[in-house]
Design a protein around this motif. Structure first.
Motif, PDB file in Angstrom:
ATOM      1  N   GLU A  86       0.747  -0.759  -0.149  1.00 40.27           N
ATOM      2  CA  GLU A  86      -0.088  -0.029   0.082  1.00 40.27           C
ATOM      3  C   GLU A  86       0.613   1.144  -0.210  1.00 40.27           C
ATOM      4  OE1 GLU A  86      -3.049  -0.073   2.941  1.00 40.27           O
ATOM      5  OE2 GLU A  86      -3.014  -2.381   2.711  1.00 40.27           O
ATOM      6  N   SER A 143       6.675   8.180   5.477  1.00 41.32           N
ATOM      7  CA  SER A 143       5.712   9.083   6.123  1.00 41.32           C
ATOM      8  C   SER A 143       6.498  10.327   6.689  1.00 41.32           C
ATOM      9  CB  SER A 143       4.657   8.317   6.875  1.00 41.32           C
ATOM     10  OG  SER A 143       5.473   8.145   8.443  1.00 41.32           O
ATOM     11  N   ALA A 164       7.903   1.913   6.148  1.00 43.33           N
ATOM     12  CA  ALA A 164       6.708   2.963   5.999  1.00 43.33           C
ATOM     13  C   ALA A 164       6.775   4.186   6.835  1.00 43.33           C
ATOM     14  CB  ALA A 164       5.555   1.767   6.267  1.00 43.33           C
ATOM     15  N   PRO A 215       2.100   4.429   1.427  1.00 40.94           N
ATOM     16  CA  PRO A 215       1.812   5.312   2.746  1.00 40.94           C
ATOM     17  C   PRO A 215       1.678   6.563   2.313  1.00 40.94           C
ATOM     18  CG  PRO A 215       4.261   4.322   2.192  1.00 40.94           C
ATOM     19  CD  PRO A 215       3.464   4.000   1.211  1.00 40.94           C
ATOM     20  N   SER A 216       1.006   7.365   3.107  1.00 40.67           N
ATOM     21  CA  SER A 216       0.634   8.641   3.237  1.00 40.67           C
ATOM     22  C   SER A 216       1.718   9.619   3.850  1.00 40.67           C
ATOM     23  CB  SER A 216      -0.676   9.018   3.961  1.00 40.67           C
ATOM     24  OG  SER A 216      -0.721  10.290   4.126  1.00 40.67           O
ATOM     25  N   ARG A 251      -1.993   0.289   8.764  1.00 44.77           N
ATOM     26  CA  ARG A 251      -2.255  -0.148   7.246  1.00 44.77           C
ATOM     27  C   ARG A 251      -0.941  -0.777   6.714  1.00 44.77           C
ATOM     28  NH1 ARG A 251      -5.087   4.334   5.630  1.00 44.77           N
ATOM     29  NH2 ARG A 251      -3.452   5.439   4.456  1.00 44.77           N
ATOM     30  N   ASP A 283      -1.353   5.027   8.982  1.00 46.13           N
ATOM     31  CA  ASP A 283      -0.511   4.507   7.719  1.00 46.13           C
ATOM     32  C   ASP A 283       0.175   3.339   8.588  1.00 46.13           C
ATOM     33  OD1 ASP A 283      -1.479   6.311   6.180  1.00 46.13           O
ATOM     34  OD2 ASP A 283       0.357   7.477   6.318  1.00 46.13           O
ATOM     35  N   GLU A 308       0.228   9.389  10.340  1.00 46.13           N
ATOM     36  CA  GLU A 308       1.338   8.463  10.566  1.00 46.13           C
ATOM     37  C   GLU A 308       0.755   6.953  11.306  1.00 46.13           C
ATOM     38  OE1 GLU A 308       5.269   8.189  12.946  1.00 46.13           O
ATOM     39  OE2 GLU A 308       4.791   9.956  12.041  1.00 46.13           O
TER      40      GLU A 308
END
Lengths: 263, 182
Positions: free
Chosen positions: B102, B180, B176, B104-105, B117, B114, B111
């Motif tokens: 996925e 972020s 991740a 990551p934002s 996720r 994320d 955060e």
């Protein structure tokens, strides 16, 4: 490259199964190794994030569904062990021993047996040689994929049926098993909302199907798998009526298409 | 744990007491559902698996060996059923999507979400064997020995899979978090 021994110590520390002596050894290693500290911090991070994933409650009706299946299983076993199953053989043996009764053809005998068994079941309050088991239905909105499956048994013929829905598409998969009789599957549906799109026999388009508006009849060979694809224009059709017959017995059931819940 | 009680309940079930089985379902529906959920990730599939597991357990109660723990027996069935499910689903798009990394934002306020996720995504990318060990250790709190008994594998293999899986999760999470924060 970190020595395997320290990797084990780090993991044992995280799991809380490290001895005081080994913990001291691990601390000394971590104090001296930046690579070791980075590795250990990663493991601690993973472990702590895992612990934040809280357990989820099971669906409220899970226990009820399980116990319903247990009941269905018992009902199936009870039917399987019913002496009525032997009645067919006993009846044919009896008929064979009494030719004077004028029963000369198997078809006539079979029809007679069916009538007698049906009647006997009715008289005795017992079951017929027909059963529907294992219906499994999930609730979902029209745009969610849902699955239903069930087994229909009619005498020696059985069909396993599963349905998937994705939006307006409903796919019904049918596999039939029979021991030499010519089974028939008949699907009946409300054609005002549901239309037949395609039928596949295995992975090839099938032509050997009798489809009239609202009714599809298939006489498959044992082991054949069909995929029957419908379009549900209103995305509201909740069930398709399926019957399975081997000529003597038939079993039928409304199979949900993923919207309604039927048990 | 209710080991002795479980065995008594199994015996009652075998004598025809369906209420005893209902008690077992009550007792184990949450862990069975959660093990399946962590293995296959979709609620609907986990529910199907949980139903299948309980029905199979009921049908095979006479094969349960009271030398072993009931939870170990039913957890193994859940893991096996989940792995079989994943095998069947392997070719489906649904599974590919679930297993895909996925994005990551970059939003710091997101955060935590994320990370969550990323963790779930990383769990989905573990091999089913490694995932099973993580699920039993971290979500059901089983010891190395209990996991070995449950999965019928040597304790050494449990540790090897667990340590590997943790390393892979750690790498995914570190990556991740790094993204972020950029």
């Amino acid at each position: 490259m970190i020595n395997k021994e320290y990797i084990e110590l780090m993991n044992r520390d995280i799991d809380g199964v490290i001895s005081p002596a080994d913990r001291t050894k691990l601390r000394q290693f971590l104090d001296a190794s930046e690579e070791g500290r980075t590795y250990y911090e990663g493991l601690v991070l993973a472990s702590s994030e895992l612990s934040r994933l809280t357990p989820e409650l099971p669906p409220a009706d899970l226990k009820r569904s399980v116990m319903a299946q247990v009941s269905a299983y018992h009902a199936g076993r009870a039917r399987y062990h019913r002496p009525e199953h032997n009645l067919v053989d006993r009846l044919f043996n009896w008929l064979a021993a009494h030719p004077a009764l004028g029963v000369t053809s198997g078809a006539v005998g079979g029809a007679l047996a069916t009538i007698i068994i049906t009647s006997a079941s009715g008289w005795l309050g017992g079951p017929s040689l027909v059963e529907v088991t294992g219906t499994l239905v999930r609730q979902g909105s029209p745009n969610q994929q849902s699955l239903v499956s069930c087994s229909l048994s009619a005498g020696p013929t059985s069909a396993v049926i599963a349905t998937d829905r994705a939006g307006d598409q409903v796919v019904m998969r049918v596999r039939i098993n029979s021991d030499g009789t010519t089974p028939q599957i008949r699907l009946t549906f409300d054609q005002s909302d549901l239309s037949l799109d395609r039928i596949f026999e295995g992975d090839r388009p099938s032509a050997a199907v009798d489809a009239t508006p609202g009714v599809i009849s298939i006489s498959p060979a044992s082991g054949t798998e069909y995929s029957i694809i419908f379009r549900d224009r209103s995305e509201s059709v909740s069930s398709i009526h399926v019957s399975v017959s081997d000529g003597s017995f038939s079993a039928d059931q409304d199979i949900a298409t993923g919207i309604s819940v039927r048990r | 744990m209710y080991e002795a009680e479980d065995i008594a309940l199994v015996e009652q079930c075998l004598q025809g007491d369906r209420g005893a089985f209902e008690t077992l379902v009550d007792r184990y529906q949450q862990p069975v559902f959660n093990i399946a959920l962590r293995m296959v990730r979709r609620h609907e599939d986990a529910e199907d698996i949980a139903q299948t597991v309980f029905l199979k357990a009921y049908q095979n109660l006479d094969r349960f060996d009271a030398k072993y723990k009931f939870f170990s027996w039913i957890y193994r069935m859940t893991i096996n059923e989940s792995i079989n499910f994943l095998d069947r689903q392997k070719s489906l798009e649904q599974f590919r999507e679930a297993s895909a990394p996925e994005q990551p934002s970059a939003d710091r306020t997101m955060e935590k979400a994320d990370t969550n996720r990323a963790l779930k995504s990383a769990l989905g990318r573990l091999s089913p064997d490694n995932r099973a060990v993580i699920v039993l250790r971290h979500f059901e709190d089983l010891s190395y020995e209990e996991i070995a008994q449950t999965l019928k594998i040597p304790e050494k293999t449990v540790k090897s899979r667990l340590f590997t899986a943790r390393r892979l999760l750690a790498e995914a999470l570190t990556q991740a978090k790094g993204v972020s924060r950029d």
